[in-house]
Enzyme design. Structure first.
Site, PDB file in Angstrom:
ATOM      1  N   ASP A 184      65.179 -47.890  45.700  1.00 35.05           N
ATOM      2  CA  ASP A 184      65.364 -47.640  47.004  1.00 35.05           C
ATOM      3  C   ASP A 184      66.726 -48.099  47.587  1.00 35.05           C
ATOM      4  OD1 ASP A 184      63.208 -46.278  47.373  1.00 35.05           O
ATOM      5  OD2 ASP A 184      62.161 -48.474  47.556  1.00 35.05           O
ATOM      6  N   ASP A 199      68.329 -50.976  40.652  1.00 33.28           N
ATOM      7  CA  ASP A 199      67.245 -50.880  41.810  1.00 33.28           C
ATOM      8  C   ASP A 199      67.100 -49.398  42.139  1.00 33.28           C
ATOM      9  OD1 ASP A 199      65.505 -51.761  43.777  1.00 33.28           O
ATOM     10  OD2 ASP A 199      67.387 -51.272  45.077  1.00 33.28           O
TER      11      ASP A 199
END
Length: 268
Positions: free
Chosen positions: A34, A32
């Site tokens: 963020d 991922d």
């Protein structure tokens, strides 16, 4: 039966490493972005480029749960109206700090790149991700990046779109990471690349959905105390064994690096 990427008609990712017959990586590593690679939510970070580093209340009030992509389109339109340009956004993205231990994890992956195929699945945007990864010097580690399309129109406004449509009831309207991951694995299998294990590193609720699709041989690395970790713990309490992947929570990405090092040593 596996064959090298060149035999499959694909560009070889490992030329110059001194291997006569490169083999596909054993492991797929999914990141991922963020609050995983970077230590902030990049959509919040870019507000630093807005006048007064804040948004007016009438913009903030338009947010609806599950429709964050649409909300950010309005935010970016407002920032464009205020004269915020590409260079302003680029500066913000390039200066977002990496999460604790992330430089060490990337250093480990760079040294062992022949073992891992690395992709990124993020509900941020392509422009911001590319700026941040290039600034960190790790862009070339990623075979593919899946994120919302973004760019700058003729006015110089930063524009954003949805990644795709889907039927998952648990994910935001613009992106289901499970759909992206399962389609990627199927595509790679058609290209005669099948992975021994999948490793998924994330933090948010939208990272929980793809992690549920992992098998008992795979590993989910949720950031400790963040929604993905909490949801995995809740599932285990309510439905023991339903979450099949091994869960290894991390506070520093060096925790992930140490685990992967043990995998390479065949300890895990």
């Amino acid at each position: 039966m596996r064959r090298c990427c060149e035999a499959a008609g694909l560009p070889c990712l490992f030329k110059g490493v001194g291997m006569a017959s490169p083999r596909p990586p054993k492991f797929l590593l999914v990141f991922d972005f963020d609050e995983t690679i970077i230590n902030e939510n990049s959509d919040d970070s870019i507000i630093r480029a807005a006048p007064g580093q804040e948004l007016p209340e009438h913009i903030r009030q338009t947010f609806r749960e599950g429709f964050y992509n649409e909300y950010m389109q309005r935010v970016l339109a407002y920032m464009g109206d205020q004269g915020v340009k590409m260079g302003d956004f680029k500066t913000v993205y390039e200066n977002i700090p990496l999460s604790p231990g992330m430089p060490e994890l990337f250093q480990f992956l760079s040294k062992n790149h022949e073992m891992f195929e690395i992709i990124l699945i993020s509900d941020a945007n392509m422009f911001g991700i590319e700026c941040a990864l290039r600034a960190a010097g790790v862009y070339s580690l990623f075979r593919k990046i899946f994120s919302n399309p973004s760019g700058f129109d003729k006015r110089g406004y930063f524009t954003l779109g949805p990644y795709h449509s889907h039927k998952c009831l648990e994910c935001p309207a613009n992106m289901c990471k499970r759909k992206i991951l399962t389609e990627y694995l199927a595509e790679r299998a058609q290209e005669d690349v099948e992975f021994e294990r999948v490793f998924y590193i994330g933090d948010g609720a939208n990272d929980f959905c793809p992690s549920v699709a992992l098998t008992s041989s795979d590993v989910a690395f949720p950031r400790k105390g963040y929604p993905m970790h909490q949801m995995a713990q809740e599932m285990e309490k309510k439905q023991p064994g339903a979450f099949q992947a091994t869960v290894v929570a991390w506070e520093s990405a060096t925790d992930v690096a140490h685990y992967l090092q043990d995998v390479l040593k065949k300890k895990c």
